[in-house]
Design a protein around this motif. Structure first.
Motif, short mmCIF file in Angstrom:
data_model
loop_
_atom_site.label_atom_id
_atom_site.label_comp_id
_atom_site.label_asym_id
_atom_site.label_seq_id
_atom_site.Cartn_x
_atom_site.Cartn_y
_atom_site.Cartn_z
N ARG A 144 1.24 -0.66 10.24
CA ARG A 144 1.60 -2.17 10.33
C ARG A 144 2.49 -2.34 9.08
O ARG A 144 3.88 -3.06 9.23
N GLU A 145 2.56 -1.65 7.80
CA GLU A 145 3.25 -1.92 6.60
C GLU A 145 4.78 -1.30 7.12
O GLU A 145 5.63 -1.96 6.53
N LEU A 146 4.59 -0.03 7.55
CA LEU A 146 5.71 0.55 7.61
C LEU A 146 6.83 -0.23 8.84
O LEU A 146 8.04 -0.48 8.84
N THR A 147 6.10 -0.80 9.89
CA THR A 147 6.84 -1.55 10.79
C THR A 147 7.37 -2.75 10.18
O THR A 147 8.58 -3.24 10.64
N ILE A 148 6.77 -3.32 9.35
CA ILE A 148 7.23 -4.62 8.52
C ILE A 148 8.45 -3.95 7.63
O ILE A 148 9.53 -4.79 7.64
N PHE B 211 1.96 -11.15 5.28
CA PHE B 211 2.63 -10.35 4.41
C PHE B 211 3.57 -11.15 3.77
O PHE B 211 3.92 -12.26 4.29
N SER B 212 4.05 -10.64 2.67
CA SER B 212 5.10 -11.53 1.88
C SER B 212 6.28 -10.60 2.00
O SER B 212 6.61 -9.67 2.66
N VAL C 169 -3.76 12.88 4.21
CA VAL C 169 -4.00 13.45 2.79
C VAL C 169 -4.51 12.55 2.05
O VAL C 169 -5.27 12.90 1.24
N ARG C 170 -4.12 11.09 2.13
CA ARG C 170 -4.40 10.21 0.99
C ARG C 170 -5.74 9.31 1.44
O ARG C 170 -6.35 8.39 0.85
N ASN C 171 -6.40 9.86 2.72
CA ASN C 171 -7.51 8.98 3.42
C ASN C 171 -7.36 7.55 3.34
O ASN C 171 -8.07 6.74 2.84
N LEU C 172 -5.97 7.17 4.15
CA LEU C 172 -5.88 5.79 4.34
C LEU C 172 -6.04 5.25 5.64
O LEU C 172 -6.05 6.03 6.60
N ASN C 173 -6.08 3.94 5.83
CA ASN C 173 -6.43 3.46 7.14
C ASN C 173 -4.91 3.45 7.85
O ASN C 173 -3.92 2.88 7.32
N PHE C 174 -4.74 4.45 9.06
CA PHE C 174 -3.56 4.65 9.30
C PHE C 174 -2.95 3.20 9.79
O PHE C 174 -1.73 2.93 10.15
N MET D 64 0.81 -1.17 0.11
CA MET D 64 0.09 -0.12 0.03
C MET D 64 0.84 1.40 0.07
O MET D 64 0.86 2.34 -0.58
N PHE D 65 1.83 1.35 0.78
CA PHE D 65 2.86 2.56 1.02
C PHE D 65 3.45 2.99 -0.33
O PHE D 65 3.07 4.08 -0.71
N PHE D 66 3.93 2.04 -1.20
CA PHE D 66 4.54 2.48 -2.18
C PHE D 66 3.69 2.81 -3.41
O PHE D 66 3.89 3.55 -4.17
N GLU D 67 2.46 2.08 -3.23
CA GLU D 67 1.46 2.52 -4.31
C GLU D 67 0.83 3.73 -4.35
O GLU D 67 0.55 4.61 -5.13
N GLU D 68 0.64 4.02 -2.82
CA GLU D 68 0.16 5.46 -2.51
C GLU D 68 0.99 6.61 -3.17
O GLU D 68 0.62 7.65 -3.39
#
Length: 89
Positions: free
Chosen positions: A58-62, A88-89, A48-53, A1-5
């Motif tokens: 979680r993704e950033l922690t990974i 996650f992969s 800003v992107r209206n994302l689920n924080f 999600m992070f890089f896609e956003e």
């Protein structure tokens, strides 16, 4: 999600991030994989992107743990544990 956003950021999004204290060079560093956002910056991105924080956090922690696991066996073990819990992969 992070890089896609990050790929979806518009000029208006960039201005909104700057208004939240996240300058364009920092976003550029994220896109190039040189940095991961601080939690305050991640919250700004989510706003800003209206994302689920929670999902973004979680993704950033990974991502952080993967980077740490390359240097430290303890983090590698923690990463293996998280994989089973967070799917996650």
């Amino acid at each position: 999600m992070f890089f896609e956003e990050l790929d979806k950021l518009s000029p208006d999004d960039m201005r909104a991030l700057a208004a939240h204290g996240v300058p364009q060079p920092r976003v550029s560093d994220w896109k190039k994989g040189r940095r991961i956002p601080t939690r305050a910056q991640a919250l700004a991105l989510a706003t800003v992107r209206n994302l689920n924080f929670d999902k973004l956090e979680r993704e950033l922690t990974i991502l952080e743990t993967k980077a740490d696991a390359q240097k430290n066996a303890g983090f590698a073990q923690m990463l293996a544990s998280l994989k089973g819990q967070w799917h996650f992969s």
